[in-house]
Design a protein around this motif. Structure first.
Motif, mmCIF file in Angstrom:
data_model
loop_
_atom_site.group_PDB
_atom_site.id
_atom_site.type_symbol
_atom_site.label_atom_id
_atom_site.label_comp_id
_atom_site.label_asym_id
_atom_site.label_seq_id
_atom_site.Cartn_x
_atom_site.Cartn_y
_atom_site.Cartn_z
ATOM 1 N N GLU A 11 0.848 -1.151 0.133
ATOM 2 C CA GLU A 11 0.285 0.044 -0.052
ATOM 3 C C GLU A 11 0.890 1.065 -0.015
ATOM 4 N N LYS A 12 0.378 2.296 -0.513
ATOM 5 C CA LYS A 12 1.132 3.588 -0.373
ATOM 6 C C LYS A 12 1.488 3.992 0.873
ATOM 7 N N PRO A 13 2.840 4.365 1.185
ATOM 8 C CA PRO A 13 3.295 4.637 2.541
ATOM 9 C C PRO A 13 2.685 6.164 2.852
ATOM 10 N N SER A 14 2.620 6.504 3.745
ATOM 11 C CA SER A 14 1.937 7.684 4.198
ATOM 12 C C SER A 14 2.830 8.504 5.425
ATOM 13 N N LEU A 15 2.568 9.676 5.459
ATOM 14 C CA LEU A 15 2.970 10.557 6.730
ATOM 15 C C LEU A 15 2.165 10.508 7.938
ATOM 16 N N LEU A 324 8.783 6.194 12.013
ATOM 17 C CA LEU A 324 9.939 6.516 11.338
ATOM 18 C C LEU A 324 10.419 5.690 10.082
ATOM 19 N N ILE A 325 10.093 4.689 10.129
ATOM 20 C CA ILE A 325 10.419 3.528 8.925
ATOM 21 C C ILE A 325 9.397 4.043 7.977
ATOM 22 N N GLU A 326 8.126 4.197 8.120
ATOM 23 C CA GLU A 326 7.264 4.533 6.963
ATOM 24 C C GLU A 326 7.293 5.689 6.489
ATOM 25 N N THR A 327 8.110 6.817 7.354
ATOM 26 C CA THR A 327 8.659 7.996 6.623
ATOM 27 C C THR A 327 9.308 7.900 5.650
ATOM 28 N N VAL A 328 10.336 7.131 5.861
ATOM 29 C CA VAL A 328 11.398 7.014 4.682
ATOM 30 C C VAL A 328 10.654 6.227 3.433
ATOM 31 N N GLU A 329 9.919 5.389 3.659
ATOM 32 C CA GLU A 329 9.015 4.812 2.645
ATOM 33 C C GLU A 329 8.216 5.746 1.941
ATOM 34 N N ALA A 331 8.947 9.181 1.694
ATOM 35 C CA ALA A 331 10.021 10.050 1.086
ATOM 36 C C ALA A 331 10.256 9.356 -0.348
ATOM 37 N N ILE A 332 10.386 8.120 -0.433
ATOM 38 C CA ILE A 332 11.017 7.454 -1.628
ATOM 39 C C ILE A 332 9.389 7.217 -2.664
ATOM 40 N N GLN A 333 8.532 7.001 -2.131
ATOM 41 C CA GLN A 333 7.371 6.629 -2.841
ATOM 42 C C GLN A 333 6.598 7.556 -3.363
ATOM 43 N N ARG A 334 6.809 9.081 -2.726
ATOM 44 C CA ARG A 334 5.791 10.292 -2.798
ATOM 45 C C ARG A 334 5.814 10.778 -4.326
ATOM 46 N N ALA A 335 4.743 10.996 -4.816
ATOM 47 C CA ALA A 335 4.541 11.700 -6.056
ATOM 48 C C ALA A 335 4.496 10.365 -7.255
ATOM 49 N N TYR A 336 4.264 9.309 -6.791
ATOM 50 C CA TYR A 336 4.449 8.045 -7.643
ATOM 51 C C TYR A 336 3.079 7.425 -7.652
#
Length: 336
Positions: A11-15, A324-329, A331-336
């Motif tokens: 699923e798309k990670p979130s902040l 914190l881990i999901e924040t990394v995910e 950051a990488i998957q945003r805008a996709y």
């Protein structure tokens, strides 16, 4: 140590997990920000408020709060320090927009467009000064050393980037030095000060510093890639802004290195501003994809993201660490 490349969640990670975790603390931080950007000189809070209220996620102060939660810190010192981090970040944005001649940030007109370059630079200086007041009030020389050093490194990174602008022969190593300074330094400092105020041992402090540093590098590399594949609605800036500004980012560095003589002449003309219109932007995008430059930039971002996640292995497995881990995910998957 080689980082494990962690599989991204389906699923798309979130902040949202981080935001929920730090919501009470972030309210306290926002109160400090609102209080400390006030001035009897009306233009200062007006201009500063325009940018601070401009839709930013408060990523860096949220990292201070999130790391403090992951380290089970129960005090309140980190509220003023997180505000100091945000003031440093906001000041650099004001200065960057002047240097870049930007007219759009997060989908809104930049402060320099509305109030002019002189006012933007001076209000940026005011916010830097406010950040140092907050650091001094904390009373920790170690905190002051970390944040003041980060401020100096950020400035060095910006100057380094300025000297590399339009220099298409910039090496990948040189570019990584630039983004470690101009972006990752504040991410790492924001995380490290949480370990200092919670009085962690050196190894734990180094772990959260590494988390922030690697996240910051990954964050910037993703920005580099999506400048060529995203849009103003998603990113708050137009596609190809880096291209038009002659910013030699990693995708361009990789495409130039892999190109033949024709391709290299194209990049030299484009990055020096001799041919950087819409037709050239479309050609640039095609060349970036055909050489794998976008895909490889994202691969490097994922590698640094994995290093950030690995750095948290010393921390207890709590909801805060998961956020914190999901924040990394994210950051990488945003805008996709």
């Amino acid at each position: 140590m080689t980082a494990t490349v962690h599989p991204l969640r389906p699923e798309k990670p979130s902040l949202k997990p981080l935001m929920a975790l730090v919501a009470p603390g972030l309210n306290a931080v926002n109160r400090v920000i609102l209080e400390r950007m006030q001035s009897p000189v009306a233009l200062i809070p007006e201009l500063a408020g325009h940018l601070i209220a401009g839709g930013g996620k408060r990523m860096r102060p949220m990292l201070t709060l999130g790391c403090a939660a992951a380290l089970d810190y129960q005090g309140e010192r980190h509220h003023k320090l997180a505000a100091a981090v945000e003031f440093i970040h906001t000041a650099t944005l004001l200065h960057d927009d002047v240097v870049d001649g930007s007219d759009l940030r997060r989908g809104r007109a930049t402060a320099n467009t509305i109030w002019g370059n002189e006012a933007s630079v001076l209000v940026g200086d005011f916010l830097f000064s406010r950040s140092f007041e907050l650091m001094v009030e904390d009373g920790s020389l170690k905190v002051l050393k970390i944040l003041s050093h980060a401020s100096a490194v950020i400035a060095e990174g910006e100057v380094h980037q300025l000297t590399a602008q339009r220099v298409v022969e910039t090496s990948e190593d040189s570019y990584l030095q630039i983004i470690q300074a101009k972006t990752a330094a504040l991410f790492s400092a924001a995380c490290q000060i949480a370990a200092v105020v919670s009085e962690q041992d050196d190894a734990t402090e180094a772990s959260v510093e590494a988390y922030g540093r690697n996240l910051g590098i990954a964050f910037q590399l993703v920005d580099d890639a999506i400048d060529y594949v995203s849009d103003a609605e998603t990113m708050g800036k137009d596609i190809g802004d880096d291209f038009r500004d002659g910013k030699v980012t990693l995708p361009v560095i990789l495409a130039y290195a892999r190109g033949d003589e024709v391709a290299r002449k194209f990049w030299q003309r484009a990055m020096t501003g001799r041919a950087n219109g819409e037709a050239e932007l479309q050609e640039a995008i095609e060349r970036l994809h055909s050489t794998g430059a976008i895909a490889d930039t994202m691969a490097r971002a994922r590698l640094y993201g994995s290093r950030a996640i690995d750095s948290l292995s010393r921390l207890p497995a709590t909801a805060a660490r998961a956020a914190l881990i999901e924040t990394v995910e994210f950051a990488i998957q945003r805008a996709y």
